[in-house]
Design an enzyme around this catalytic site. Structure first.
Site, PDB file in Angstrom:
ATOM      1  N   PRO A  53       0.795  -1.305   0.044  1.00 11.27           N
ATOM      2  CA  PRO A  53      -0.010   0.279  -0.050  1.00 11.27           C
ATOM      3  C   PRO A  53       0.769   1.253   0.059  1.00 11.27           C
ATOM      4  O   PRO A  53       1.647   1.384   0.683  1.00 11.27           O
ATOM      5  CB  PRO A  53      -0.838  -0.178   1.248  1.00 11.27           C
ATOM      6  CG  PRO A  53      -0.657  -1.638   1.354  1.00 11.27           C
ATOM      7  CD  PRO A  53       0.399  -2.101   1.084  1.00 11.27           C
ATOM      8  N   GLU A  54       0.695   2.137  -0.747  1.00 11.86           N
ATOM      9  CA  GLU A  54       1.298   3.264  -0.999  1.00 11.86           C
ATOM     10  C   GLU A  54       0.351   4.515  -0.540  1.00 11.86           C
ATOM     11  O   GLU A  54      -0.671   4.341   0.067  1.00 11.86           O
ATOM     12  CB  GLU A  54       1.870   3.739  -2.304  1.00 11.86           C
ATOM     13  CG  GLU A  54       2.614   2.744  -3.193  1.00 11.86           C
ATOM     14  CD  GLU A  54       3.955   2.557  -2.306  1.00 11.86           C
ATOM     15  OE1 GLU A  54       4.388   3.719  -1.374  1.00 11.86           O
ATOM     16  OE2 GLU A  54       4.804   1.617  -2.452  1.00 11.86           O
TER      17      GLU A  54
END
Length: 276
Positions: free
Chosen positions: A2-3
Site C-alpha cells: 500500500p502506497e
C-alpha cells in the site's frame, strides 16, 4: 505494498468510523509484527480519539492522553471494521475496541499475513521527530513540494528519475505504480538521469505526480493483491493504468508496444516512443 493513495483512503475510512470515539481496550493476539508491540499499546483504554491523519505511509490516531498510535500496513496489512460478530481470521493480529458517542461498539481489526506492518505508540508532542517520521520528505500535497523544489532536488541526483521520485527523502508516497504512471503522463522515460531533466519538464512531472496521486485517492486506491478499503471493498485505480503492468500491450497514445525493464529491483513500464 500500500502506497500513499491506499493509506489516505484507509485514513479517511478510519475518520468516518472512530474520530471522536472512545477507545475502550486493545487486544493483541501476538507479540508484534515487523517489530514487537510496545508495552503501552495493550494498556490503552478509556481514551478519546481526537483526530486521525496521514503522514507519509503512516496512519496516525491521536488520543486525548497525549499519545498517538501509528499504523503502517507494510506489504499486506489491512485495517477493517468488521460488522457484528464476524469471526476472527487467521491473520487478524490485533483489535481496537471503541464506543461512539451513542455507545455503539466499533471494532478496528488489523490483519497482516506477511507481518511486515508496524503498530507503535509515540508521544504526540514528539511525533514528527520519532524514528518513524524524522527522515520522511515533503508531502506531495503540501506547500513544500513545489515544482521548483523538485527541480532543485533532482538536479542533485545522478540516479534514474524513476528511482529518484520514489525516494522518500525527495517526496513521500510515490510508489512504483504511481511513479510509472506519472512519468508516462510527463513523456519522460524512467531511465533518464534525474539531474538531466529540464526545468519545464520537471514542472510537468511535478504536476502529474500530484494529479496521479489525487486521481488514485478518488478511486479508492489500487487493489492488486492484498489491499482493500476499510469496508472491505476493492480500490479501482488499477482500471486506469496506462503503462503499469501492461508490458507487450499497445501504448494508449501511439500503439507502440509497452516495454518493461527492472530498475532497483522494481519493474518499470514505459512507451519507448512517447517517453524520452
Amino acid at each position: 505494498m500500500p502506497e500513499l493513495p491506499e493509506v489516505e483512503t484507509v485514513v479517511r475510512g478510519m475518520r468516518q468510523k472512530i474520530e471522536g470515539a472512545k477507545l475502550k481496550k486493545v487486544t493483541l493476539r501476538r507479540e508484534g509484527l515487523r517489530y514487537p508491540f510496545p508495552p503501552s499499546l495493550g494498556k490503552l483504554k478509556n481514551v478519546k480519539v481526537t483526530s486521525i491523519e496521514r503522514r507519509a505511509k503512516f496512519a496516525i490516531m491521536h488520543l486525548d492522553n497525549g499519545l498517538s498510535v501509528l499504523f503502517h500496513l507494510g506489504m499486506s496489512g489491512r485495517i477493517l471494521f468488521p460488522e457484528g460478530s464476524e469471526p476472527l481470521q487467521k491473520h487478524d493480529h490485533l483489535s481496537f475496541y471503541f464506543e461512539d458517542e451513542t455507545g455503539h461498539p466499533i471494532e478496528l481489526r488489523m490483519s497482516d499475513p506477511r507481518r511486515f506492518g508496524v503498530v507503535d505508540v509515540c508521544p504526540t508532542a514528539t511525533l514528527q521527530t520519532s524514528k518513524h517520521l524524522m527522515t520522511q520528505g515533503p508531502e506531495p500535497f503540501g506547500d513544500e513540494f513545489t515544482a521548483d523544489y523538485l527541480y532543485k532536488t533532482l538536479k542533485k541526483r545522478s540516479l534514474p528519475v524513476k528511482q529518484a521520485i520514489m525516494t522518500n527523502k525527495v517526496v513521500v508516497g510515490v510508489g512504483n505504480i504511481y511513479a510509472n504512471e506519472a512519468l508516462f503522463m510527463s513523456g519522460i522515460t524512467p531511465r533518464r538521469k534525474a539531474s538531466a531533466i529540464s526545468k519545464q519538464r520537471v514542472a510537468e512531472l511535478h504536476s502529474n505526480i500530484v494529479k496521479v496521486l489525487k486521481d488514485a485517492i478518488k478511486s479508492g486506491g489500487t487493489s492488486l493483491k492484498d489491499y482493500v478499503q476499510t469496508d472491505g471493498t476493492l480500490g479501482y485505480f488499477q482500471h486506469n493504468f496506462k503503462v503499469y503492468g501492461r508490458a507487450g500491450k499497445p501504448c494508449p497514445v501511439c500503439e507502440t508496444e509497452i516495454q518493461k525493464i527492472v530498475q532497483g529491483g522494481r519493474a518499470s513500464y514505459f512507451c519507448p516512443t512517447c517517453q524520452k
